[in-house]
Design an enzyme around this catalytic site. Structure first.
Site, PDB file in Angstrom:
ATOM      1  NE  ARG A  91      -2.036  -1.374   3.677  1.00 10.63           N
ATOM      2  CZ  ARG A  91      -1.530  -0.533   4.550  1.00 10.63           C
ATOM      3  NH1 ARG A  91      -1.705   0.770   4.401  1.00 10.63           N
ATOM      4  NH2 ARG A  91      -0.849  -0.958   5.594  1.00 10.63           N
TER       5      ARG A  91
ATOM      6  CE  LYS B 239      -5.912  -4.011   5.086  1.00  9.67           C
ATOM      7  NZ  LYS B 239      -6.557  -4.670   6.239  1.00  9.67           N
TER       8      LYS B 239
ATOM      9  CG  HIS C 134      -6.716  -4.229  10.934  1.00  9.72           C
ATOM     10  ND1 HIS C 134      -5.392  -3.843  11.010  1.00  9.72           N
ATOM     11  CD2 HIS C 134      -6.803  -4.979   9.810  1.00  9.72           C
ATOM     12  CE1 HIS C 134      -4.730  -4.331   9.990  1.00  9.72           C
ATOM     13  NE2 HIS C 134      -5.558  -5.027   9.252  1.00  9.72           N
TER      14      HIS C 134
ATOM     15  CB  SER D 177      -0.233  -6.138   7.397  1.00 12.09           C
ATOM     16  OG  SER D 177      -1.520  -5.827   6.928  1.00 12.09           O
TER      17      SER D 177
ATOM     18  CE  LYS E 100      -5.150  -8.560  10.880  1.00 13.40           C
ATOM     19  NZ  LYS E 100      -3.829  -8.132  10.363  1.00 13.40           N
ATOM     20  CB  THR E 101      -3.471 -14.467   8.132  1.00 19.51           C
ATOM     21  OG1 THR E 101      -4.080 -13.256   7.682  1.00 19.51           O
ATOM     22  CG2 THR E 101      -3.867 -15.604   7.212  1.00 19.51           C
TER      23      THR E 101
ATOM     24  CG  ASP F  70      -7.145  -8.036   7.316  1.00 17.88           C
ATOM     25  OD1 ASP F  70      -6.300  -7.865   8.223  1.00 17.88           O
ATOM     26  OD2 ASP F  70      -7.286  -7.256   6.374  1.00 17.88           O
TER      27      ASP F  70
ATOM     28  NE  ARG G 265       0.231  -9.055   2.352  1.00 17.03           N
ATOM     29  CZ  ARG G 265      -0.357  -8.799   3.508  1.00 17.03           C
ATOM     30  NH1 ARG G 265      -1.355  -9.554   3.925  1.00 17.03           N
ATOM     31  NH2 ARG G 265       0.048  -7.804   4.270  1.00 17.03           N
TER      32      ARG G 265
END
Length: 535
Positions: A60, A201, A221, A239, A243-244, A258, A323
């Site tokens: 991003r 996002k 988030h 990120s 989390k994942t 997410d 990713r």
């Protein structure tokens, strides 16, 4: 009828693509994969996953994201370095130029999807992409339409044209790449970048504005999963903090990885897929994600082992932010619909680049609020343009780049829900131990999983603890499958004196950062701040 009029007014699920030459509407994943390969835009891996390169941007670009300042947003958005204002005229001019540019393209890929797996709190989104693989990302990450539901006109329109570049000298934006959000027009314009994360996002930013403002729903988030007894766990974090990875648990059902909302009934997923980092991905450490990299999955910016089409997950030549996107159905244990009850436990995931915070600690409600507003972590390499190694940062609500409202509004909603439902909150350091980045070692994922599992099983709630001398949280002294010396962070350092010195420095960073929020929070929360020893 103009192309824009058609995009905005034609009913969801019923776009008359046959009228418009070159419009590919609602194509299947197989059709999108075939189109990508035929056009030389991607290659299939040995597992069938589609491998593509997002181009110049592999993360991003927050500095090029803007929100139109108008009657809806002027007095509601918390304008800052992430929520940058732009005039409606700038948006209108770029919109017209993008539409003219789009009409000159031979092909466009249009998809209607849903954001929000909730019977009443969902939004229809029409996404226009320049490439078939971007449209595959949309198919993977959002929720398929419910054929029994009459959506009417789309709630939001996203136009993503990576090859369209702004002219900073006349267009009112600082660079050729941009992401613009207009709540009045209910449109997102993305130009100059092929990084697909900008799409998801962008919609997340929209939901983070609309749900708390209009429905009193806490947007988060976070990832979430559910156990056999319907016990829900929530994992907050930026990120790269886990989390994942940590929510993909073979012993629990995944709700989402997410983005979620927390209503009076419980939590629900905003998305229909997962977007996981795959740098150094291994079947041993992350089996659920590893096995999801198959036909239909979209791999971004990965490279093959020489002479093969086998992905080299160790290769960060293009970016650390490699990713994969895939539908939730690619994970064997998922919730359908992607919803659950109220959380019984919440984990704040922080990647502490200084190696100061303990690997696990329990927070009081006031400490939880303080940590939530602070959102301390490190930006991990690759997630944003220009980040080459972990950089310590504070990201309010563990998602500052995506929260348009003042952090206090989200924190207030969270605090009420913690008290109402008796939720225990734990701080997890997935960052460094034994010293800062460059000296210490990254926390072993096996240790983190063991500590989270112990909390889930109720084994740490009554454990003997020690209060951190600076930060005040309670640290369990022992945890099954974790060496005792790992539990107390200073025991992994070569020098306790050096640890104490660095802990005080980190505490000062917390205090200085929190100063901007002090006026808007309760005294009990302010008193949960770390205490610099010797002062």
């Amino acid at each position: 009828m103009s192309l824009l009029s058609a995009w905005k007014s034609q009913p969801v699920g019923k776009f008359p693509f046959h009228i418009y030459p070159g419009i590919k509407y609602q194509q299947t994943p197989d059709e999108l994969i075939e189109a990508t390969v035929q056009r030389g835009q991607g290659t299939l891996s040995d597992t069938g996953a589609l491998c593509i390169n997002t181009g110049k941007f592999t993360g991003r670009v927050p500095k090029d994201k803007f929100i139109v300042k108008d009657a809806i947003t002027e007095n509601r958005v918390n304008w800052n370095q992430f929520n940058q204002p732009v005039d409606a005229q700038v948006f209108s001019r770029l919109k017209d130029k993008m539409l003219q540019y789009a009409e000159g393209l031979n092909e466009l890929w249009v998809r209607d999807v849903q954001a929000g797996d909730h019977p009443n709190l969902h939004y229809s989104v029409r996404v226009v992409n320049e490439t078939p693989w971007s449209n595959l990302f949309v198919s993977n990450m959002f929720i398929a339409l419910d054929p029994s539901y009459d959506y009417g006109e789309p709630d939001w329109l996203v136009v993503q044209l990576p090859s369209f570049q702004a002219d900073p000298s006349i267009d009112g934006v600082p660079d050729q790449q941009f992401s613009l959000v207009s709540f009045t027009e209910r449109m997102i314009l993305i130009g100059g970048t092929g990084y697909t994360g900008e799409i998801k996002k962008g919609i997340f930013t929209v939901l983070n504005f609309v749900l708390p403002s209009e429905h009193g729903v806490l947007s988060m988030h976070c990832s979430a999963n559910k156990g056999a007894k319907d016990d829900v766990a929530v994992f907050f974090g930026l990120s790269g903090t886990g989390k994942t990875t940590l929510s993909a648990d073979p012993d629990r059902d995944l709700i989402g990885d997410d983005e979620h909302g927390w209503t009076d009934e419980g939590v629900f997923n905003f998305e229909g897929g997962c977007y996981a980092k795959v740098i150094r991905l291994s079947e041993k450490d992350e089996p659920e994600i590893f096995r999801a990299v198959k036909r239909g999955a979209l791999l971004e910016n990965t490279l093959f082992h020489p002479g093969t089409n086998r992905v080299n997950y160790e290769d960060s030549s293009i970016t650390e932010n490699t990713r994969v996107s895939y539908p939730l159905s690619f994970i064997p244990h998922t919730c359908s619909p992607a919803r659950g009850g109220h959380p019984s436990v919440i984990f704040f995931l922080t990647c502490d680049a200084y190696g100061i915070l303990p690997p696990i600690s329990r927070l009081t409600t006031e400490q939880a609020m303080y940590q939530f507003i602070s959102g301390y972590t490190a930006k991990v390499a690759g997630t944003e343009t220009g980040i080459k190694e972990p950089v310590a940062t504070f990201s309010a609500c563990f998602g500052a780049p995506f929260i348009p409202l003042h952090p206090g509004e989200y924190a207030s909603l969270l605090g009420k829900k913690l008290e109402q439902h008796g939720v225990s909150v734990w701080l997890i350091n997935t960052g460094w131990s034994g010293g800062a980045y460059g000296t210490g070692q990254r926390m072993k994922i096996g240790y983190t999983r063991a500590m989270i599992s112990a909390v889930m099983q109720g084994k740490l709630q009554q454990a003997n603890t020690m209060q951190h001398p600076v930060f005040g949280m309670h640290i369990p002294l022992q945890c099954e499958h974790v060496p005792d010396e790992v539990m107390l962070p200073w025991t992994t350092w070569k020098s306790r004196e050096e640890y104490d010195e660095q802990a005080n420095k980190l505490a000062e960073r917390f205090i200085n950062n929190f100063a901007q929020y002090e006026a808007g929070v309760d005294e009990k929360i302010r008193n949960a701040a770390p205490v610099v020893t010797g002062h």
